[in-house]
Design an enzyme around this catalytic site. Structure first.
Site, PDB file in Angstrom:
ATOM      1  N   CYS A  98      -6.267  -4.584  -1.762  1.00  4.42           N
ATOM      2  CA  CYS A  98      -7.839  -4.231  -1.084  1.00  4.42           C
ATOM      3  C   CYS A  98      -8.155  -5.786  -1.328  1.00  4.42           C
ATOM      4  O   CYS A  98      -7.845  -6.480  -0.593  1.00  4.42           O
ATOM      5  CB  CYS A  98      -8.178  -2.640  -1.974  1.00  4.42           C
ATOM      6  SG  CYS A  98      -9.712  -2.627  -0.520  1.00  4.42           S
ATOM      7  N   HIS A 202      -4.704   1.123  -0.556  1.00  2.00           N
ATOM      8  CA  HIS A 202      -4.363   0.899  -2.066  1.00  2.00           C
ATOM      9  C   HIS A 202      -2.344   1.733  -2.382  1.00  2.00           C
ATOM     10  O   HIS A 202      -2.789   3.411  -2.422  1.00  2.00           O
ATOM     11  CB  HIS A 202      -5.279   1.706  -3.142  1.00  2.00           C
ATOM     12  CG  HIS A 202      -6.626   1.561  -3.340  1.00  2.00           C
ATOM     13  ND1 HIS A 202      -7.196   0.772  -3.670  1.00  2.00           N
ATOM     14  CD2 HIS A 202      -7.453   0.878  -1.987  1.00  2.00           C
ATOM     15  CE1 HIS A 202      -8.026  -0.036  -3.435  1.00  2.00           C
ATOM     16  NE2 HIS A 202      -8.155   0.446  -1.932  1.00  2.00           N
ATOM     17  N   GLU A 204      -1.238   2.393  -4.919  1.00  3.16           N
ATOM     18  CA  GLU A 204      -1.374   3.147  -6.284  1.00  3.16           C
ATOM     19  C   GLU A 204      -2.076   4.628  -6.442  1.00  3.16           C
ATOM     20  O   GLU A 204      -1.940   4.871  -7.922  1.00  3.16           O
ATOM     21  CB  GLU A 204      -2.243   1.926  -7.378  1.00  3.16           C
ATOM     22  CG  GLU A 204      -3.634   2.000  -7.579  1.00  3.16           C
ATOM     23  CD  GLU A 204      -4.429   1.063  -6.436  1.00  3.16           C
ATOM     24  OE1 GLU A 204      -6.100   1.147  -6.341  1.00  3.16           O
ATOM     25  OE2 GLU A 204      -3.592   0.528  -5.562  1.00  3.16           O
TER      26      GLU A 204
END
Length: 225
Positions: A98, A202, A204
């Site tokens: 990001c 993202h 994650e």
């Protein structure tokens, strides 16, 4: 800071040949990224220590927040020259998430004009509002693969990843773009320039697809450093 490092330093016995640093720049979703790397059984450490960053061979820089603040923190912590040495001269693997991707650029227009690391051609501009689409762009979006690359190994064309951003990279070289995402307009969602990789989404927070992408990056890093 020491408590943070102790809490998120993995003690797993797997993949110890790869020394991964998650750079703590005072911004970003450190906990989620650390948990994802831990889930993949890789050793890592969360730190902004100059000596530890110098001695590492793989870097992940998460980012949630404003571009000017992120650059100010990198400068305050004395990391800009170190990153240039490690990433540009020594060509160690880097994954920017990001804001961590946006910082690679020449310039950002967020909160005025701020110079970036200038490692990748391009500028960061606010997303254009189109129709009823809201800004920031938050949620699950399809990712279109623009070219075949190891990073998306075993990830299908049109897979969904999680986004949360108001700014994006524009005017970068087409040869660096691995994927794009449609949000009213075409948004660059993944880039690769030599050892430098950036994702606007993202991983994650992107469940199976995100973990697969992180695993692909770490396997690449293990082979290349």
């Amino acid at each position: 800071k020491k408590k943070c490092q102790k809490r998120y330093s993995s003690k797993l016995e797997f993949n110890i040949a790869v020394k991964i640093i998650i750079i703590d720049n005072g911004l970003g979703n450190i906990t989620s990224v650390a948990n994802a790397i831990k889930k993949l059984n890789y050793n890592f450490e969360v730190t902004n220590s100059k000596s530890k960053i110098k001695s590492s061979n793989v870097y992940i820089l998460p980012g949630v927040g404003a571009f000017p603040k992120a650059m100010m923190n990198l400068k305050k912590n004395g990391l800009i020259d170190i990153l240039k040495e490690q990433l540009i001269h020594k060509k160690k693997p880097y994954l920017g998430i990001c804001l961590g991707m946006q910082l690679l650029s020449e310039l950002s227009e967020e909160q005025g004009l701020t110079k970036g690391l200038n490692f990748v051609k391009g500028k960061v501009k606010k997303l254009k509002k189109t129709g009823s689409l809201n800004i920031p762009n938050v949620g699950w979006r399809k990712v279109k693969l623009e070219k075949k690359n190891f990073l998306f190994n075993k990830i299908s064309q049109g897979s969904f990843f999680y986004f949360d951003h108001s700014y994006s990279l524009v005017n970068t070289d087409k040869k660096f773009i691995l994927s794009t995402t449609n949000y009213g307009n075409k948004v660059v969602s993944c880039i690769k320039k030599n050892n430098l990789i950036g994702v606007q989404f993202h991983p994650e927070k992107s469940q199976i697809n995100g973990l697969r992408l992180l695993k692909n990056f770490l396997q690449y890093a293990k082979k290349n450093f």
